[in-house]
Design a protein around this motif. Sequence first.
Motif, PDB file in Angstrom:
ATOM      1  N   ASP A  79      70.308  85.183  64.962  1.00 48.41           N
ATOM      2  CA  ASP A  79      70.534  84.946  63.536  1.00 48.41           C
ATOM      3  C   ASP A  79      71.507  85.967  62.948  1.00 48.41           C
ATOM      4  OD1 ASP A  79      68.713  82.968  63.896  1.00 48.41           O
ATOM      5  OD2 ASP A  79      67.295  83.633  62.362  1.00 48.41           O
ATOM      6  N   ARG A  80      71.347  87.219  63.314  1.00 48.59           N
ATOM      7  CA  ARG A  80      72.249  88.255  62.812  1.00 48.59           C
ATOM      8  C   ARG A  80      73.668  88.044  63.320  1.00 48.59           C
ATOM      9  NH1 ARG A  80      70.044  93.120  60.686  1.00 48.59           N
ATOM     10  NH2 ARG A  80      67.766  93.131  60.656  1.00 48.59           N
ATOM     11  N   SER A  81      73.800  87.567  64.556  1.00 49.69           N
ATOM     12  CA  SER A  81      75.134  87.383  65.119  1.00 49.69           C
ATOM     13  C   SER A  81      75.914  86.292  64.395  1.00 49.69           C
ATOM     14  CB  SER A  81      75.038  87.048  66.613  1.00 49.69           C
ATOM     15  OG  SER A  81      74.692  85.696  66.857  1.00 49.69           O
ATOM     16  N   ASN A  96      76.768  79.419  73.238  1.00 52.05           N
ATOM     17  CA  ASN A  96      76.944  78.688  71.984  1.00 52.05           C
ATOM     18  C   ASN A  96      76.781  79.531  70.725  1.00 52.05           C
ATOM     19  OD1 ASN A  96      77.495  76.070  73.058  1.00 52.05           O
ATOM     20  ND2 ASN A  96      75.350  75.921  73.657  1.00 52.05           N
ATOM     21  N   SER A  97      76.210  80.716  70.826  1.00 51.83           N
ATOM     22  CA  SER A  97      76.079  81.587  69.653  1.00 51.83           C
ATOM     23  C   SER A  97      76.985  82.806  69.837  1.00 51.83           C
ATOM     24  CB  SER A  97      74.630  82.055  69.489  1.00 51.83           C
ATOM     25  OG  SER A  97      74.290  82.985  70.505  1.00 51.83           O
ATOM     26  N   PRO A  98      77.360  83.463  68.744  1.00 49.71           N
ATOM     27  CA  PRO A  98      78.145  84.692  68.891  1.00 49.71           C
ATOM     28  C   PRO A  98      77.430  85.737  69.746  1.00 49.71           C
ATOM     29  CG  PRO A  98      78.291  83.902  66.638  1.00 49.71           C
ATOM     30  CD  PRO A  98      77.268  83.038  67.327  1.00 49.71           C
ATOM     31  N   PRO A 121      59.876  92.849  64.595  1.00 45.13           N
ATOM     32  CA  PRO A 121      59.374  91.644  63.934  1.00 45.13           C
ATOM     33  C   PRO A 121      60.427  90.621  63.522  1.00 45.13           C
ATOM     34  CG  PRO A 121      58.300  93.578  63.045  1.00 45.13           C
ATOM     35  CD  PRO A 121      59.434  94.065  63.912  1.00 45.13           C
ATOM     36  N   GLU A 122      61.702  90.853  63.816  1.00 48.31           N
ATOM     37  CA  GLU A 122      62.677  89.806  63.551  1.00 48.31           C
ATOM     38  C   GLU A 122      62.604  88.689  64.603  1.00 48.31           C
ATOM     39  OE1 GLU A 122      66.585  91.468  63.711  1.00 48.31           O
ATOM     40  OE2 GLU A 122      66.497  91.921  65.850  1.00 48.31           O
ATOM     41  N   LYS A 123      62.021  88.982  65.776  1.00 50.77           N
ATOM     42  CA  LYS A 123      61.939  88.008  66.851  1.00 50.77           C
ATOM     43  C   LYS A 123      60.726  87.095  66.662  1.00 50.77           C
ATOM     44  CE  LYS A 123      65.629  89.564  68.801  1.00 50.77           C
ATOM     45  NZ  LYS A 123      65.711  90.052  70.177  1.00 50.77           N
TER      46      LYS A 123
END
Length: 324
Positions: A90-92, A148-150, A188-190
């Motif tokens: 998400d951050r990427s 597929n994601s940064p 906790p972001e995961k």
Amino acid sequence: MNLLITGGAGFIGSWFVREALRDRLPGLEGVQVTVLDKLTYAGSFANLGPVSESDRLDFVPGDVADAALVDTLMRRHDHVVHFAAESHVDRSITAAAEFAQTNVVGTQVLLDAALRHGVERFVHVSTDEVYGSIPAGSWREDAPIAPNSPYAATKAGSDLLALAYHRTHGLPVTVTRCANNYGPYQHPEKLIPRFVTNLLAGRTVPLYGDGAQVRDWVHVGDHCRGTALALQAGRPGEVYHIGGNKELTNKGLTALLLRACGADWDRVVHVEDRKGHDRRYALDDTKIRKELGYEPQVDFAAGLADTVQWYRDNEDWWRPLAVD
């Protein structure tokens, strides 16, 4: 052995350090460890608390992209395990530059220094996400990468750099690619710690899309054992998959977490799916099993129960980090 561990204050890296200094990893008994960690939001010296007083641990705060610092450290180490990475998809999506800097440039800096100082072993730790989505079956190590994601793209770039340094310079690099990790000390972001901490705090949890995305789950302890085996006996220039053989949809995992936390489906909020969200990851880990004797040891049900209990017992650790 003098072992440099990058990202050793993060979730997976700190587990590896704690187990190594407790002589619980194969072939690493008595190892001298230096941790290099930038101490971003996702890393904390507190994660090394149980072994922080060990006379076999040297902690160095710093950035893997700092060429002068890395060169100074590398000259006194003969083995490297490179965990350091920006890792949250998400951050990427909103801040790709720092992912490129740490994951690609930082890896190049480490490889250059390792080549200059003639390290004996260099393990580059990567992810199943570099392959993109697979509708059926499992990726083998010789499958083409298609991120597929940064985040996944920067990890794929670092993988290719690491393997190129072996092919071009003969640097003894081994790459590991692992399934989704879970366990204590995960930020906790995961998904698992976010859902657990939100549920324990009486909040709702967000489920992306239809929740049918499939992931393979492996306990962080099994990942670290597999990484240690690759450090000891992995063939230079080769990729090894570290799997858990526990595939679950995100919705299925959510059901398990609700049950473990004594909550109902009314605590789940369905949200718009993440951009570029891969549908399914799956690794064939036959190679590391046959060559290096790897086998997951942590039963998923037991490991998940222990993980939920750890967050119950360590509210002081996660409360300052909690994500709504």
